[in-house]
Scaffold this motif. Structure first.
Motif, short mmCIF file in Angstrom:
data_model
loop_
_atom_site.label_atom_id
_atom_site.label_comp_id
_atom_site.label_asym_id
_atom_site.label_seq_id
_atom_site.Cartn_x
_atom_site.Cartn_y
_atom_site.Cartn_z
N SER A 40 35.76 41.92 37.13
CA SER A 40 36.24 40.58 37.50
C SER A 40 37.65 40.65 38.09
O SER A 40 37.96 39.95 39.06
N GLU A 41 38.50 41.50 37.52
CA GLU A 41 39.86 41.67 38.06
C GLU A 41 39.81 42.26 39.46
O GLU A 41 40.52 41.82 40.37
N ARG A 43 37.31 42.11 41.65
CA ARG A 43 36.78 41.12 42.60
C ARG A 43 37.80 40.04 42.92
O ARG A 43 37.88 39.57 44.05
N SER A 44 38.59 39.65 41.94
CA SER A 44 39.65 38.67 42.17
C SER A 44 40.69 39.22 43.15
O SER A 44 41.11 38.51 44.08
N LEU A 45 41.12 40.46 42.96
CA LEU A 45 42.08 41.07 43.87
C LEU A 45 41.51 41.20 45.28
O LEU A 45 42.19 40.95 46.27
N ALA A 47 39.11 39.33 46.64
CA ALA A 47 39.00 38.00 47.23
C ALA A 47 40.36 37.50 47.72
O ALA A 47 40.46 36.93 48.81
N ASP A 48 41.40 37.73 46.93
CA ASP A 48 42.76 37.33 47.35
C ASP A 48 43.18 38.06 48.63
O ASP A 48 43.76 37.45 49.53
#
Length: 80
Positions: A40-41, A43-45, A47-48
């Protein structure tokens, strides 16, 4: 921070800490080598980064073409 050997020996602990939201840095021969993150971390990075990056077309259109002097070259004669 983990040495590679310690991370290999305690990989479950490394993964558990990463899943708890604490990125785990692993070194190899005394130098930082990798970071273990939760999915999740990561994928968040990702996406950002994708949101903040413009399109390739925008990049090309932003090129300062008028600031570049171009050489005036005449084509050479070609016989067929």
């Amino acid at each position: 921070m983990w040495t590679l050997q310690d991370a290999k020996n305690k990989f479950s602990t490394v993964v558990d800490a990463a899943l708890a939201g604490i990125p785990q840095e692993v070194t190899r021969r005394g130098k930082s080598a990798v970071v273990v993150l939760s999915t999740s971390e990561y994928r968040s990075l990702l996406a950002d980064a994708q949101r903040s990056r413009g399109s390739f077309v925008d990049h090309l259109l932003a090129f300062p073409a008028e600031d570049i002097e171009r050489a005036q070259v005449k084509p050479r004669p070609v016989d067929f």
